[in-house]
Design a protein around this motif. Structure first.
Motif, short mmCIF file in Angstrom:
data_model
loop_
_atom_site.label_atom_id
_atom_site.label_comp_id
_atom_site.label_asym_id
_atom_site.label_seq_id
_atom_site.Cartn_x
_atom_site.Cartn_y
_atom_site.Cartn_z
N ARG A 1 12.31 2.88 -11.43
CA ARG A 1 12.72 2.16 -10.87
C ARG A 1 11.22 1.75 -9.75
O ARG A 1 10.67 0.14 -10.27
CB ARG A 1 13.93 1.42 -10.18
CG ARG A 1 14.86 0.78 -11.23
CD ARG A 1 16.50 1.68 -10.13
NE ARG A 1 17.28 1.27 -11.43
CZ ARG A 1 17.71 0.18 -11.80
NH1 ARG A 1 17.71 -1.04 -11.22
NH2 ARG A 1 19.09 -0.14 -12.14
N THR A 2 11.05 2.41 -8.81
CA THR A 2 10.04 1.53 -8.48
C THR A 2 8.78 2.97 -8.67
O THR A 2 8.96 3.92 -8.87
CB THR A 2 10.10 1.59 -6.70
OG1 THR A 2 10.65 3.30 -6.77
CG2 THR A 2 11.15 1.49 -6.39
N VAL A 3 7.28 3.04 -8.95
CA VAL A 3 6.38 3.23 -9.34
C VAL A 3 5.40 3.18 -8.06
O VAL A 3 4.73 2.21 -7.62
CB VAL A 3 5.82 2.75 -10.39
CG1 VAL A 3 4.51 3.79 -10.80
CG2 VAL A 3 6.59 3.31 -11.51
N PRO B 1 0.78 -0.98 -0.16
CA PRO B 1 0.20 0.21 -0.11
C PRO B 1 0.74 1.28 0.12
O PRO B 1 1.62 1.66 0.80
CB PRO B 1 -0.86 0.14 1.60
CG PRO B 1 -0.50 -1.47 1.45
CD PRO B 1 0.76 -1.55 1.57
N LEU B 2 0.39 3.24 -0.90
CA LEU B 2 0.75 3.72 -0.55
C LEU B 2 0.43 4.47 0.88
O LEU B 2 1.14 4.96 1.58
CB LEU B 2 0.64 4.19 -1.84
CG LEU B 2 0.93 5.91 -1.67
CD1 LEU B 2 2.33 6.32 -1.77
CD2 LEU B 2 0.37 6.62 -2.38
N VAL B 3 -0.85 4.37 0.84
CA VAL B 3 -0.99 4.61 2.22
C VAL B 3 -1.67 3.43 2.83
O VAL B 3 -2.78 3.04 3.13
CB VAL B 3 -2.11 5.58 2.28
CG1 VAL B 3 -2.79 5.81 3.93
CG2 VAL B 3 -1.41 6.70 1.31
N PRO B 4 -1.43 2.45 3.76
CA PRO B 4 -1.65 1.59 4.59
C PRO B 4 -3.09 1.89 5.50
O PRO B 4 -3.41 2.98 5.82
CB PRO B 4 -0.76 1.24 5.27
CG PRO B 4 0.47 1.18 4.67
CD PRO B 4 -0.02 3.16 4.25
N VAL C 1 10.09 6.55 -4.41
CA VAL C 1 9.59 6.13 -5.55
C VAL C 1 10.46 7.20 -6.18
O VAL C 1 10.37 8.12 -6.47
CB VAL C 1 7.48 6.05 -5.79
CG1 VAL C 1 7.91 5.25 -4.28
CG2 VAL C 1 7.29 6.79 -5.76
N ASP C 2 9.86 7.00 -7.65
CA ASP C 2 10.81 7.52 -8.72
C ASP C 2 9.45 8.11 -9.58
O ASP C 2 9.98 8.62 -10.04
CB ASP C 2 11.70 6.18 -9.57
CG ASP C 2 13.03 5.69 -8.88
OD1 ASP C 2 13.60 6.71 -8.42
OD2 ASP C 2 13.33 3.97 -8.94
N ILE D 1 2.51 0.45 -4.03
CA ILE D 1 3.70 0.75 -4.37
C ILE D 1 4.03 -0.53 -5.05
O ILE D 1 3.94 -1.58 -4.46
CB ILE D 1 4.68 1.33 -3.79
CG1 ILE D 1 4.05 2.58 -3.02
CG2 ILE D 1 6.09 1.13 -3.77
CD1 ILE D 1 4.55 3.37 -1.48
N GLY D 2 4.82 -0.24 -6.55
CA GLY D 2 5.40 -1.80 -6.86
C GLY D 2 6.82 -1.11 -8.01
O GLY D 2 7.45 -0.40 -8.23
N GLU D 3 7.02 -2.26 -8.43
CA GLU D 3 8.49 -2.96 -8.50
C GLU D 3 8.84 -2.84 -10.71
O GLU D 3 7.52 -4.15 -10.92
CB GLU D 3 9.36 -3.32 -8.62
CG GLU D 3 9.43 -3.85 -6.77
CD GLU D 3 10.75 -1.93 -6.22
OE1 GLU D 3 11.35 -1.94 -7.68
OE2 GLU D 3 10.66 -1.78 -5.41
N LEU D 4 9.43 -2.30 -11.65
CA LEU D 4 9.10 -2.52 -13.19
C LEU D 4 9.86 -3.67 -13.02
O LEU D 4 10.90 -3.67 -12.27
CB LEU D 4 9.89 -1.24 -13.71
CG LEU D 4 8.44 0.25 -13.68
CD1 LEU D 4 9.05 1.28 -14.64
CD2 LEU D 4 7.86 -0.07 -14.39
N ALA D 5 10.05 -4.39 -13.76
CA ALA D 5 10.88 -5.69 -14.07
C ALA D 5 11.84 -5.14 -14.85
O ALA D 5 12.97 -5.50 -14.67
CB ALA D 5 9.91 -6.39 -15.19
N GLU D 6 11.88 -3.67 -15.40
CA GLU D 6 12.85 -3.36 -15.60
C GLU D 6 13.13 -1.46 -15.62
O GLU D 6 12.44 -1.62 -16.13
CB GLU D 6 13.87 -4.17 -16.93
CG GLU D 6 12.74 -3.32 -18.31
CD GLU D 6 13.23 -4.19 -19.94
OE1 GLU D 6 14.17 -4.58 -19.60
OE2 GLU D 6 12.56 -3.97 -20.07
N PRO D 7 13.98 -1.04 -15.36
CA PRO D 7 14.38 0.47 -15.09
C PRO D 7 14.05 0.44 -16.84
O PRO D 7 14.22 0.60 -17.91
CB PRO D 7 15.30 1.08 -14.94
CG PRO D 7 16.34 -0.39 -14.61
CD PRO D 7 16.06 -1.85 -15.01
#
Length: 278
Positions: free
Chosen positions: A183-185, A127-130, A204-205, A145-151
């Protein structure tokens, strides 16, 4: 004839998206409809507006599941010469029930922002805001919030969003250095400028949401916050309808249709040609 009733579907929806999870100002749950009315076909929509009501009646739907509440603000009349009154009367005459899951679906896990994150291929979601109060725990909260497979560069991510989300005239716009590495969104279905500070604190980026405004964005970037991506409100919440529909089909022997009718109010977009606009 189906054995499924409005009450059956409402009970299941209330269990998946408890009304106690909704914000105090929100209006969720069954809006209108007879509990014992049979349900064979369901239409899932973001907005219950005349156009989606037309769609429901053409399809022969017995129930509309909407994300945005029809009666969010108090009204003193639902007379048939008012905008909302006409919708209510048409649905009642046609025997079509209406159910809303709004902020209780936003905070759910999985919920609205999970579906949005999946469209972008984000993994490791949190969560961005729990969530607090009745909805607290089990990964629930507003935004993800999550991660991209590649930047990716911001420019490339912006194009990926345009390619991955439902088409709207407004498209996708971004704020920040086009070559910034992402990388992180963080994502948030619907209006998200109230969570700009949360996205900054999360480190996050980039942060994607809808309905961003000039001054908050300008001040956010000046303060060193993440790059921003702004999408149409409807486009950010439309992916959730697919999740709801898949779940309903697994739970009940229903024909569930997802509306692709774009109800975003912005219908025309024309890009400037830089050479002719100094």
């Amino acid at each position: 004839m189906t054995d499924c009733t409005v009450l059956d579907v409402v009970t299941a929806l209330d269990a998946r998206y408890p009304r106690s999870w909704a914000e105090s100002w929100d209006k969720v749950g069954l809006v209108l409809g007879e509990f014992d009315h049979p349900v064979a076909r369901v239409l899932c929509v973001v907005d219950c507006v005349p156009e989606t009501v037309d769609e429901a009646l053409t399809l022969g739907a017995d129930l509309i599941i909407a994300h945005h509440p029809l009666l969010l603000k108090p009204v003193s009349s639902i007379a048939p010469d008012t905008f909302k009154g006409r919708i209510v009367h048409r649905l009642i005459r046609a025997g079509v029930a209406l159910y809303t899951a709004h902020t209780n679906a936003d905070v759910a896990n999985p919920g609205v922002s999970d579906a949005l994150a999946a469209r972008l291929g984000l993994t490791g979601l949190r969560p961005l805001v729990p969530a607090e109060g009745a909805a607290a725990g089990e990964g629930r909260g507003l935004g993800r919030i999550g991660e991209l497979a590649e930047p990716l560069t911001l420019a490339t991510l912006t194009q990926r969003c345009a390619d991955s989300l439902p088409w709207t005239a407004a498209g996708v716009r971004a704020a920040g250095d086009p070559e910034r590495e992402i990388r992180t969104v963080a994502v948030c279905g619907g209006a998200g400028d109230s969570f700009l500070a949360d996205a900054t604190r999360a480190g996050v980026d980039a942060y994607l949401c809808a309905d961003l405004r000039h001054h908050p964005v300008s001040e956010h970037l000046a303060g060193g916050g993440p790059a921003l991506l702004d999408v149409a409100h409807w486009a950010s919440e439309r992916p959730w309808l697919d999740d709801v529909a898949a779940w309903l089909r697994a739970e009940f022997p229903l024909d569930v249709v997802v509306s692709d009718l774009d109800t975003d109010p912005w219908t025309v977009h024309s890009a400037f040609v830089k050479e002719t606009h100094p």
